[in-house]
Design a protein around this motif. Structure first.
Motif, short mmCIF file in Angstrom:
data_model
loop_
_atom_site.label_atom_id
_atom_site.label_comp_id
_atom_site.label_asym_id
_atom_site.label_seq_id
_atom_site.Cartn_x
_atom_site.Cartn_y
_atom_site.Cartn_z
N ALA A 60 0.82 -1.22 0.00
CA ALA A 60 0.00 0.00 0.00
C ALA A 60 0.85 1.26 0.00
O ALA A 60 0.50 2.26 -0.63
CB ALA A 60 -0.94 0.00 1.20
N LEU A 64 0.78 4.26 -2.74
CA LEU A 64 0.60 5.67 -2.34
C LEU A 64 1.71 6.52 -2.94
O LEU A 64 1.46 7.59 -3.48
CB LEU A 64 0.62 5.78 -0.81
N ARG A 65 2.92 6.04 -2.86
CA ARG A 65 4.10 6.76 -3.34
C ARG A 65 3.98 7.13 -4.83
O ARG A 65 4.37 8.20 -5.25
CB ARG A 65 5.32 5.88 -3.13
N HIS A 69 -3.40 4.91 -5.65
CA HIS A 69 -4.68 4.77 -4.97
C HIS A 69 -5.73 5.63 -5.66
O HIS A 69 -5.42 6.60 -6.35
CB HIS A 69 -4.56 5.17 -3.50
N LEU A 95 -4.25 11.87 6.42
CA LEU A 95 -3.73 10.52 6.16
C LEU A 95 -2.70 10.13 7.20
O LEU A 95 -2.71 9.00 7.71
CB LEU A 95 -3.10 10.45 4.76
N LEU A 139 3.32 2.97 5.18
CA LEU A 139 2.54 4.05 4.59
C LEU A 139 2.98 5.41 5.15
O LEU A 139 3.08 6.39 4.40
CB LEU A 139 1.03 3.84 4.84
N HIS A 142 6.40 6.30 3.54
CA HIS A 142 6.23 6.69 2.14
C HIS A 142 5.54 8.06 2.04
O HIS A 142 5.92 8.89 1.22
CB HIS A 142 5.43 5.64 1.36
N LEU A 143 4.52 8.29 2.86
CA LEU A 143 3.83 9.58 2.84
C LEU A 143 4.79 10.71 3.22
O LEU A 143 4.80 11.76 2.55
CB LEU A 143 2.62 9.57 3.79
#
Length: 175
Positions: A60, A64-65, A69, A95, A139, A142-143
């Motif tokens: 996931a 996202l990266r 999504h 998020l 996640l 990465h965010l």
């Protein structure tokens, strides 16, 4: 820092490839054994299921990266550039808070399930439920790595290379 980020993404991707490869081998072997010998591996379906769970949570962050999504950008596209940036910043913060909360919830679930074991593999469910906090932690990382270009210009990392180039989100203002 770029080398560390590149290594992180590379390891995340290879972990997914290893899990997919293991799942493919297990299911393939089970199918082959069932048709060739009439017998199957009692643990194959369970192992494939748990690998799929781990792949979903672990992958996931990469989705996202790279902007993989689902996104509904109609409202954002109607805003001026500064409004789009504010909206993306609020989205990124929301998020981040949600992912942090899910890490917390995932740890609680894993701890509650640590003494129960899976039926066929006899593995503590802790290892199955650990996919949730691990995946949401990925996640978060990465965010954090993509937040600045995403907030400022609506850009995600390029799928072709991870050298700092970016794909712009449809409808996002560039600049």
């Amino acid at each position: 820092m770029k080398r560390l980020e590149h290594l992180f993404v590379l390891l995340n991707g290879w972990a997914l490839i290893a899990m997919l490869g293991a799942m493919t081998l297990i299911v393939g072997a089970n199918i082959g054994l069932r048709y060739l010998t009439g017998q199957s591996l009692s643990w194959a379906d369970e192992a494939a299921r748990y690998l799929m769970i781990w792949m979903t949570f672990s992958g996931a962050g990469l989705a996202l990266r790279y902007g993989g999504h689902v996104a509904i950008t109609n409202l954002q596209e109607q805003l001026p550039n500064r409004g789009q940036q504010v909206m993306r910043a609020v989205l990124a913060l929301g998020l981040l808070l949600f992912f942090g909360y899910m890490v917390h919830v995932g740890i609680q679930y894993a701890q509650r399930m640590q003494f129960q074991v899976t039926p066929a593999l006899r593995l503590p469910f802790l290892y199955v439920y650990a996919a949730m906090p691990v995946g949401f932690s990925l996640l978060i990382v990465h965010l954090c790595l993509i937040a600045r270009p995403f907030i400022l210009a609506g850009q995600f990392k390029s799928r072709a290379s991870d050298d700092g180039t970016a794909d712009t989100m449809p409808g996002a203002a560039s600049g």
